[in-house]
Design a protein around this motif. Sequence first.
Motif, PDB file in Angstrom:
ATOM      1  N   ILE A   1     -10.931 -11.953  -8.814  1.00  0.00           N
ATOM      2  CA  ILE A   1     -11.737 -11.925  -7.585  1.00  0.00           C
ATOM      3  C   ILE A   1     -11.197 -12.768  -6.448  1.00  0.00           C
ATOM      4  O   ILE A   1     -11.474 -12.471  -5.288  1.00  0.00           O
ATOM      5  N   LEU A   2     -10.421 -13.816  -6.729  1.00  0.00           N
ATOM      6  CA  LEU A   2     -10.003 -14.683  -5.631  1.00  0.00           C
ATOM      7  C   LEU A   2      -9.057 -14.012  -4.636  1.00  0.00           C
ATOM      8  O   LEU A   2      -9.183 -14.265  -3.451  1.00  0.00           O
ATOM      9  N   PRO A   3      -8.138 -13.161  -5.063  1.00  0.00           N
ATOM     10  CA  PRO A   3      -7.353 -12.476  -4.041  1.00  0.00           C
ATOM     11  C   PRO A   3      -8.194 -11.541  -3.182  1.00  0.00           C
ATOM     12  O   PRO A   3      -7.791 -11.169  -2.101  1.00  0.00           O
ATOM     13  N   GLY A   4      -9.387 -11.168  -3.657  1.00  0.00           N
ATOM     14  CA  GLY A   4     -10.308 -10.368  -2.851  1.00  0.00           C
ATOM     15  C   GLY A   4      -9.969  -8.899  -2.793  1.00  0.00           C
ATOM     16  O   GLY A   4     -10.294  -8.234  -1.811  1.00  0.00           O
ATOM     17  N   SER A   5      -9.325  -8.373  -3.809  1.00  0.00           N
ATOM     18  CA  SER A   5      -8.973  -6.956  -3.756  1.00  0.00           C
ATOM     19  C   SER A   5     -10.061  -6.105  -4.351  1.00  0.00           C
ATOM     20  O   SER A   5     -10.910  -6.561  -5.059  1.00  0.00           O
TER      21      SER A   5
ATOM     22  N   PHE B   1     -11.934 -15.308   0.744  1.00  0.00           N
ATOM     23  CA  PHE B   1     -13.346 -15.337   0.380  1.00  0.00           C
ATOM     24  C   PHE B   1     -14.169 -14.510   1.357  1.00  0.00           C
ATOM     25  O   PHE B   1     -13.801 -14.315   2.500  1.00  0.00           O
ATOM     26  N   GLY B   2     -15.321 -14.054   0.895  1.00  0.00           N
ATOM     27  CA  GLY B   2     -16.266 -13.375   1.756  1.00  0.00           C
ATOM     28  C   GLY B   2     -16.034 -11.893   1.927  1.00  0.00           C
ATOM     29  O   GLY B   2     -16.634 -11.271   2.780  1.00  0.00           O
ATOM     30  N   ARG B   3     -15.178 -11.302   1.130  1.00  0.00           N
ATOM     31  CA  ARG B   3     -14.932  -9.875   1.239  1.00  0.00           C
ATOM     32  C   ARG B   3     -15.823  -9.108   0.278  1.00  0.00           C
ATOM     33  O   ARG B   3     -16.302  -9.652  -0.710  1.00  0.00           O
ATOM     34  N   VAL B   4     -15.994  -7.842   0.551  1.00  0.00           N
ATOM     35  CA  VAL B   4     -16.706  -6.966  -0.368  1.00  0.00           C
ATOM     36  C   VAL B   4     -15.689  -6.408  -1.356  1.00  0.00           C
ATOM     37  O   VAL B   4     -14.679  -5.843  -0.959  1.00  0.00           O
ATOM     38  N   ILE B   5     -15.950  -6.602  -2.641  1.00  0.00           N
ATOM     39  CA  ILE B   5     -15.065  -6.096  -3.681  1.00  0.00           C
ATOM     40  C   ILE B   5     -15.797  -4.976  -4.395  1.00  0.00           C
ATOM     41  O   ILE B   5     -16.901  -5.163  -4.892  1.00  0.00           O
ATOM     42  N   ARG B   6     -15.172  -3.827  -4.428  1.00  0.00           N
ATOM     43  CA  ARG B   6     -15.800  -2.632  -4.998  1.00  0.00           C
ATOM     44  C   ARG B   6     -14.743  -1.885  -5.797  1.00  0.00           C
ATOM     45  O   ARG B   6     -13.589  -1.829  -5.416  1.00  0.00           O
ATOM     46  N   GLY B   7     -15.133  -1.314  -6.905  1.00  0.00           N
ATOM     47  CA  GLY B   7     -14.195  -0.562  -7.724  1.00  0.00           C
ATOM     48  C   GLY B   7     -13.363  -1.490  -8.592  1.00  0.00           C
ATOM     49  O   GLY B   7     -13.470  -2.713  -8.529  1.00  0.00           O
ATOM     50  N   TYR B   8     -12.555  -0.881  -9.431  1.00  0.00           N
ATOM     51  CA  TYR B   8     -11.689  -1.648 -10.323  1.00  0.00           C
ATOM     52  C   TYR B   8     -10.471  -0.797 -10.618  1.00  0.00           C
ATOM     53  O   TYR B   8     -10.592   0.321 -11.112  1.00  0.00           O
ATOM     54  N   ASP B   9      -9.281  -1.304 -10.289  1.00  0.00           N
ATOM     55  CA  ASP B   9      -8.075  -0.503 -10.449  1.00  0.00           C
ATOM     56  C   ASP B   9      -6.966  -1.324 -11.111  1.00  0.00           C
ATOM     57  O   ASP B   9      -7.193  -2.433 -11.585  1.00  0.00           O
ATOM     58  N   ARG B  10      -5.747  -0.753 -11.116  1.00  0.00           N
ATOM     59  CA  ARG B  10      -4.608  -1.419 -11.760  1.00  0.00           C
ATOM     60  C   ARG B  10      -4.293  -2.770 -11.142  1.00  0.00           C
ATOM     61  O   ARG B  10      -3.885  -3.699 -11.840  1.00  0.00           O
ATOM     62  N   ALA B  11      -4.457  -2.886  -9.841  1.00  0.00           N
ATOM     63  CA  ALA B  11      -4.179  -4.172  -9.186  1.00  0.00           C
ATOM     64  C   ALA B  11      -5.141  -5.245  -9.698  1.00  0.00           C
ATOM     65  O   ALA B  11      -4.728  -6.385  -9.956  1.00  0.00           O
TER      66      ALA B  11
ATOM     67  N   VAL C   1     -15.705  -5.496 -18.137  1.00  0.00           N
ATOM     68  CA  VAL C   1     -14.973  -4.983 -19.299  1.00  0.00           C
ATOM     69  C   VAL C   1     -13.484  -5.254 -19.131  1.00  0.00           C
ATOM     70  O   VAL C   1     -12.808  -5.689 -20.073  1.00  0.00           O
ATOM     71  N   GLY C   2     -12.961  -5.040 -17.925  1.00  0.00           N
ATOM     72  CA  GLY C   2     -11.540  -5.286 -17.675  1.00  0.00           C
ATOM     73  C   GLY C   2     -11.170  -6.746 -17.853  1.00  0.00           C
ATOM     74  O   GLY C   2     -10.192  -7.081 -18.526  1.00  0.00           O
ATOM     75  N   VAL C   3     -11.965  -7.630 -17.272  1.00  0.00           N
ATOM     76  CA  VAL C   3     -11.669  -9.065 -17.326  1.00  0.00           C
ATOM     77  C   VAL C   3     -11.767  -9.595 -18.753  1.00  0.00           C
ATOM     78  O   VAL C   3     -10.868 -10.288 -19.236  1.00  0.00           O
ATOM     79  N   THR C   4     -12.842  -9.269 -19.448  1.00  0.00           N
ATOM     80  CA  THR C   4     -12.993  -9.784 -20.813  1.00  0.00           C
ATOM     81  C   THR C   4     -12.037  -9.087 -21.783  1.00  0.00           C
ATOM     82  O   THR C   4     -11.512  -9.722 -22.695  1.00  0.00           O
ATOM     83  N   GLY C   5     -11.798  -7.799 -21.555  1.00  0.00           N
ATOM     84  CA  GLY C   5     -10.860  -7.075 -22.413  1.00  0.00           C
ATOM     85  C   GLY C   5      -9.443  -7.604 -22.286  1.00  0.00           C
ATOM     86  O   GLY C   5      -8.749  -7.814 -23.293  1.00  0.00           O
TER      87      GLY C   5
ATOM     88  N   LEU D   1      -6.617  -5.244 -12.596  1.00  0.00           N
ATOM     89  CA  LEU D   1      -6.233  -5.495 -13.980  1.00  0.00           C
ATOM     90  C   LEU D   1      -5.023  -6.434 -14.039  1.00  0.00           C
ATOM     91  O   LEU D   1      -4.984  -7.362 -14.866  1.00  0.00           O
ATOM     92  N   ALA D   2      -4.063  -6.225 -13.153  1.00  0.00           N
ATOM     93  CA  ALA D   2      -2.874  -7.089 -13.108  1.00  0.00           C
ATOM     94  C   ALA D   2      -3.251  -8.513 -12.705  1.00  0.00           C
ATOM     95  O   ALA D   2      -2.716  -9.489 -13.256  1.00  0.00           O
ATOM     96  N   GLU D   3      -4.168  -8.660 -11.754  1.00  0.00           N
ATOM     97  CA  GLU D   3      -4.619  -9.993 -11.342  1.00  0.00           C
ATOM     98  C   GLU D   3      -5.337 -10.692 -12.484  1.00  0.00           C
ATOM     99  O   GLU D   3      -5.131 -11.892 -12.713  1.00  0.00           O
ATOM    100  N   ALA D   4      -6.174  -9.956 -13.221  1.00  0.00           N
ATOM    101  CA  ALA D   4      -6.871 -10.530 -14.373  1.00  0.00           C
ATOM    102  C   ALA D   4      -5.864 -10.939 -15.445  1.00  0.00           C
ATOM    103  O   ALA D   4      -5.994 -12.000 -16.071  1.00  0.00           O
ATOM    104  N   PHE D   5      -4.845 -10.111 -15.663  1.00  0.00           N
ATOM    105  CA  PHE D   5      -3.798 -10.408 -16.639  1.00  0.00           C
ATOM    106  C   PHE D   5      -3.090 -11.715 -16.287  1.00  0.00           C
ATOM    107  O   PHE D   5      -2.898 -12.590 -17.136  1.00  0.00           O
ATOM    108  N   LEU D   6      -2.711 -11.862 -15.033  1.00  0.00           N
ATOM    109  CA  LEU D   6      -2.005 -13.068 -14.607  1.00  0.00           C
ATOM    110  C   LEU D   6      -2.881 -14.304 -14.766  1.00  0.00           C
ATOM    111  O   LEU D   6      -2.442 -15.331 -15.297  1.00  0.00           O
ATOM    112  N   GLY D   7      -4.133 -14.224 -14.316  1.00  0.00           N
ATOM    113  CA  GLY D   7      -5.044 -15.364 -14.458  1.00  0.00           C
ATOM    114  C   GLY D   7      -5.275 -15.730 -15.911  1.00  0.00           C
ATOM    115  O   GLY D   7      -5.290 -16.913 -16.278  1.00  0.00           O
ATOM    116  N   SER D   8      -5.425 -14.721 -16.757  1.00  0.00           N
ATOM    117  CA  SER D   8      -5.624 -14.951 -18.181  1.00  0.00           C
ATOM    118  C   SER D   8      -4.403 -15.624 -18.801  1.00  0.00           C
ATOM    119  O   SER D   8      -4.525 -16.564 -19.592  1.00  0.00           O
TER     120      SER D   8
END
Length: 196
Positions: free
Chosen positions: A192-196, A60-70, A144-148, A72-79
């Motif tokens: 977001i929880l892994p903070g990447s 927690f508490g990190r700055v998250i910026r951008g959106y990449d394959r990692a 878009v990535g998370v909902t998609g 997308l993979a984290e969102a896939f796993l959580g979903s």
Amino acid sequence: MSGNTSGTGPEDDDPTDMGDLFDELEELEDLVDTPAAREQVRETMRVAMSASASAAASPFGRVIRGYDRADLAEAFLGSFLFGVPMAVEGGTQEVGEFLVSRPFHLGGTILFGIGLAVGIIYVADFQDVRVHKPIFGLIPRRLVGVTGVSLVMAVVLLTGWGRVDWADPTLAFANVVVAFVPMSVGAALGDILPGS
């Protein structure tokens, strides 16, 4: 003698965090004229992000910026993790049958799922999530990535496991929407929880 005995100094009047640093660097990136200067600002941002990640002891508490394959993979796993119970539970079909004849409720359910994702990512303040290069200058790539991912995962999972029959597309879509809501929560948290 100033008489300042509280232990505060000028640096305490203007607390600066990594989020402020990223804001300043993003503004600088927009101001510089040459590609070499922009690349230097981006490199500074990468170094600052790396320093921020290594300095943080928790996810927690990190700055998250951008959106990449990692991401997308984290969102896939959580979903997927949040979607499996929706795919095996009969209640999904019952709610889908309820929603199919109530288009207002169906639309509200879709908006609710998107709203939950927005709340987790941008409002709940689990992480300092920055919108970087939004689509059309307005739509955050992370959203878009998370909902998609959640929507595609709901369609694939429910169809692949025989939980929906696309011979009745309205009912199938209603079932997908029901599964989409918790899957969007799982995707947002997974992202977001892994903070990447």
